[in-house]
Design a protein around this motif. Structure first.
Motif, PDB file in Angstrom:
ATOM      1  N   ARG A 283       0.833  -1.189   0.000  1.00 22.10           N
ATOM      2  CA  ARG A 283       0.000   0.000   0.000  1.00 22.10           C
ATOM      3  C   ARG A 283       0.877   1.252   0.000  1.00 22.10           C
ATOM      4  N   GLY A 284       0.408   2.275  -0.696  1.00 19.44           N
ATOM      5  CA  GLY A 284       1.155   3.519  -0.749  1.00 19.44           C
ATOM      6  C   GLY A 284       0.916   4.373   0.491  1.00 19.44           C
ATOM      7  N   PHE A 285       1.928   5.108   0.897  1.00 20.58           N
ATOM      8  CA  PHE A 285       1.798   5.988   2.064  1.00 20.58           C
ATOM      9  C   PHE A 285       2.571   7.274   1.823  1.00 20.58           C
ATOM     10  N   MET A 286       2.233   8.266   2.613  1.00 22.38           N
ATOM     11  CA  MET A 286       2.889   9.565   2.541  1.00 22.38           C
ATOM     12  C   MET A 286       2.821  10.224   3.914  1.00 22.38           C
ATOM     13  N   VAL A 287       3.825  11.010   4.238  1.00 20.40           N
ATOM     14  CA  VAL A 287       3.877  11.757   5.495  1.00 20.40           C
ATOM     15  C   VAL A 287       3.698  13.238   5.174  1.00 20.40           C
ATOM     16  N   VAL A 288       2.730  13.859   5.824  1.00 22.64           N
ATOM     17  CA  VAL A 288       2.464  15.284   5.651  1.00 22.64           C
ATOM     18  C   VAL A 288       2.710  15.972   6.985  1.00 22.64           C
ATOM     19  N   ALA A 289       3.616  16.921   7.011  1.00 22.09           N
ATOM     20  CA  ALA A 289       3.945  17.662   8.231  1.00 22.09           C
ATOM     21  C   ALA A 289       3.871  19.156   7.943  1.00 22.09           C
ATOM     22  N   LYS A 290       3.057  19.845   8.732  1.00 20.82           N
ATOM     23  CA  LYS A 290       2.911  21.292   8.604  1.00 20.82           C
ATOM     24  C   LYS A 290       3.042  21.931   9.977  1.00 20.82           C
ATOM     25  N   ALA A 291       3.567  23.133   9.991  1.00 11.30           N
ATOM     26  CA  ALA A 291       3.731  23.869  11.249  1.00 11.30           C
ATOM     27  C   ALA A 291       3.280  25.297  11.033  1.00 11.30           C
ATOM     28  N   ARG A 292       2.457  25.786  11.948  1.00 10.10           N
ATOM     29  CA  ARG A 292       1.968  27.162  11.905  1.00 10.10           C
ATOM     30  C   ARG A 292       2.374  27.857  13.199  1.00 10.10           C
ATOM     31  N   SER A 293       3.005  28.995  13.049  1.00  7.72           N
ATOM     32  CA  SER A 293       3.407  29.830  14.194  1.00  7.72           C
ATOM     33  C   SER A 293       4.314  29.071  15.159  1.00  7.72           C
ATOM     34  N   ASN A 294       5.170  28.212  14.613  1.00  4.94           N
ATOM     35  CA  ASN A 294       6.127  27.471  15.437  1.00  4.94           C
ATOM     36  C   ASN A 294       7.394  27.287  14.614  1.00  4.94           C
ATOM     37  N   THR A 295       8.382  28.127  14.870  1.00  9.90           N
ATOM     38  CA  THR A 295       9.595  28.115  14.063  1.00  9.90           C
ATOM     39  C   THR A 295      10.392  26.836  14.258  1.00  9.90           C
TER      40      THR A 295
ATOM     41  N   THR B  14       7.876  -3.744   4.310  1.00 10.31           N
ATOM     42  CA  THR B  14       7.366  -4.995   3.750  1.00 10.31           C
ATOM     43  C   THR B  14       5.899  -4.897   3.336  1.00 10.31           C
ATOM     44  N   ALA B  15       5.168  -3.921   3.883  1.00 11.73           N
ATOM     45  CA  ALA B  15       3.744  -3.795   3.579  1.00 11.73           C
ATOM     46  C   ALA B  15       3.393  -2.469   2.928  1.00 11.73           C
ATOM     47  N   PHE B  16       4.303  -1.499   2.957  1.00 14.69           N
ATOM     48  CA  PHE B  16       3.992  -0.176   2.423  1.00 14.69           C
ATOM     49  C   PHE B  16       5.116   0.295   1.515  1.00 14.69           C
ATOM     50  N   GLN B  17       4.749   1.083   0.551  1.00 15.93           N
ATOM     51  CA  GLN B  17       5.716   1.719  -0.328  1.00 15.93           C
ATOM     52  C   GLN B  17       5.342   3.183  -0.526  1.00 15.93           C
ATOM     53  N   VAL B  18       6.277   3.943  -1.017  1.00 16.32           N
ATOM     54  CA  VAL B  18       6.081   5.382  -1.158  1.00 16.32           C
ATOM     55  C   VAL B  18       5.135   5.660  -2.322  1.00 16.32           C
ATOM     56  N   ASP B  19       4.194   6.552  -2.088  1.00 17.03           N
ATOM     57  CA  ASP B  19       3.293   7.021  -3.147  1.00 17.03           C
ATOM     58  C   ASP B  19       2.930   8.459  -2.812  1.00 17.03           C
ATOM     59  N   LEU B  20       3.622   9.393  -3.430  1.00 11.75           N
ATOM     60  CA  LEU B  20       3.418  10.803  -3.120  1.00 11.75           C
ATOM     61  C   LEU B  20       2.285  11.430  -3.920  1.00 11.75           C
ATOM     62  N   MET B  21       1.733  10.702  -4.893  1.00 14.40           N
ATOM     63  CA  MET B  21       0.685  11.263  -5.730  1.00 14.40           C
ATOM     64  C   MET B  21      -0.707  10.803  -5.309  1.00 14.40           C
ATOM     65  N   ALA B  22      -0.877   9.511  -5.066  1.00 15.06           N
ATOM     66  CA  ALA B  22      -2.194   8.974  -4.690  1.00 15.06           C
ATOM     67  C   ALA B  22      -2.009   7.910  -3.621  1.00 15.06           C
ATOM     68  N   PRO B  23      -1.595   8.289  -2.415  1.00 17.27           N
ATOM     69  CA  PRO B  23      -1.331   7.294  -1.368  1.00 17.27           C
ATOM     70  C   PRO B  23      -2.620   6.721  -0.789  1.00 17.27           C
ATOM     71  N   ASP B  24      -2.513   5.482  -0.314  1.00 11.60           N
ATOM     72  CA  ASP B  24      -3.642   4.846   0.373  1.00 11.60           C
ATOM     73  C   ASP B  24      -3.729   5.292   1.828  1.00 11.60           C
ATOM     74  N   VAL B  25      -2.584   5.589   2.433  1.00 18.33           N
ATOM     75  CA  VAL B  25      -2.520   5.989   3.839  1.00 18.33           C
ATOM     76  C   VAL B  25      -1.705   7.275   3.932  1.00 18.33           C
ATOM     77  N   VAL B  26      -2.222   8.225   4.694  1.00 13.21           N
ATOM     78  CA  VAL B  26      -1.524   9.489   4.915  1.00 13.21           C
ATOM     79  C   VAL B  26      -1.360   9.694   6.415  1.00 13.21           C
ATOM     80  N   ILE B  27      -0.146  10.017   6.824  1.00 11.48           N
ATOM     81  CA  ILE B  27       0.152  10.319   8.222  1.00 11.48           C
ATOM     82  C   ILE B  27       0.230  11.834   8.361  1.00 11.48           C
ATOM     83  N   PHE B  28      -0.707  12.397   9.109  1.00 12.86           N
ATOM     84  CA  PHE B  28      -0.785  13.844   9.291  1.00 12.86           C
ATOM     85  C   PHE B  28      -0.060  14.246  10.568  1.00 12.86           C
TER      86      PHE B  28
END
Length: 331
Positions: free
Chosen positions: A194-206, A226-240
């Motif tokens: 399954r494809g996955f991607m990590v999304v990290a955003k920071a507001r007002s925290n340098t 072994t169960a996940f691979q990188v998919d930055l365009m259409a991932p199945d799982v996103v870690i916010f």
């Protein structure tokens, strides 16, 4: 003219501190849903959030109660002993009872304007968000005018890099599990990754903003390859991982790309993304990567500015050693 005794100033100070103490904010350890709203229409957006969350939480509570009552009900085939008058009395009593749909729905403030949080103690926030988005597709109606996006958050923690990494690791072990060895051996073919991607955003925290690349790299290493691979365009799982000044919200969501990144306005205008559209998106990304790999050495890649010492965007460009599984653009 009466002399000014400073009573108005002291009264305003008391009111300020009283309002600050009564203000409800997101605290460490909470789980729930983060909403992005129109900052100019926050009062109307809060009413929309209460309406949507109250409706779906009450629906899920009713469904859970029905399942529980069916499983615990005695299997007696005898006729019910309740009379018609008692049944009518019970129904009339329930109709006269106050509506409890919105009781317990607290819209909490965050340190950043236009972002509100609703705590869901007894419900999985990802399941709740997915159900709302899918029902939103089926209804074909736009019931939220000033509420833009929903983000599931399984745990809130303090915005310190070691604590954020530890929380993200626990969530990855819980939601991004590799298949058991016995299941993998018994299957005729190994399960597709399954494809996955990590999304990290920071507001007002340098501090968290400057450490976003390190955070993405370390969190991506927690996902089993072994169960996940990188998919930055259409991932199945996103870690916010969203940091809003003094609080970090971490969650895991599925079908994020298919459901237009949980954006309610995009769902209303474009609808659900089909499999063909997702495959075309992946193919476009692969063609772009192949074009960049075939480019001669030293030539600037497509879509990027040539790196110079005087270029002000050099510090903001993504590092070349960022591994796979780390996104370099906002969702």
């Amino acid at each position: 003219k009466r002399p000014h005794d400073g009573s108005d100033q002291s009264k305003s100070k008391k009111m300020y501190y009283a309002n600050a103490s009564a203000r409800q904010e997101v605290k460490e350890g909470m789980k729930g849903v983060l909403f992005t709203v129109n900052s100019l229409k926050e009062k109307a957006a809060i009413a929309e959030i209460k309406n949507v969350m109250g409706q779906y939480i009450s629906m899920m509570d009713t469904a859970n109660k029905e399942d529980t009552s069916e499983s615990t009900a005695p299997k007696d085939t005898a006729a019910p002993s309740s009379s018609v008058s008692s049944l009518l009395g019970a129904e009339l009593k329930s109709m006269k009872a106050p509506d409890k749909k919105y009781q317990g729905i607290r819209v909490l403030q965050t340190p950043v304007a236009g972002n509100y949080f609703v705590e869901t103690k007894d419900h999985d926030p990802a399941e709740l968000v997915t159900r709302i988005c899918k029902d939103y597709l089926g209804s074909k109606t736009r019931s939220t005018r000033f509420t833009y996006r929903m983000i599931p958050c399984h745990k809130a923690c303090r915005p310190y890099l070691p604590q954020v990494k530890a929380t993200a690791r626990n969530l990855c072990e819980q939601f991004c599990k590799a298949p058991a060895a016995a299941d993998a051996e018994g299957a005729a073919e190994p399960p597709a990754k399954r494809g996955f991607m990590v999304v990290a955003k920071a507001r007002s925290n340098t501090g968290m903003s400057t450490a976003s690349d390190e955070l993405k790299r370390d969190v991506a290493a927690f996902v089993p390859p072994t169960a996940f691979q990188v998919d930055l365009m259409a991932p199945d799982v996103v870690i916010f991982i969203y940091t809003l000044q003094s609080i970090s919200l971490i969650g895991v969501g599925e079908d994020v790309t298919r459901l237009q990144n949980f954006n309610l306005h995009e769902l209303a205008t474009r609808g659900e993304m089909t499999d063909e559209e997702m495959e075309a998106k992946r193919a476009k990304k692969g063609a772009r990567a192949k074009k960049e790999s075939d480019a001669p050495a030293g030539a600037p890649s497509a879509g990027t500015a040539p790196s110079t010492a005087e270029s002000p965007s050099t510090a903001e460009s993504p590092a070349t050693d960022v591994p796979a599984g780390v996104d370099t653009a906002a969702v």
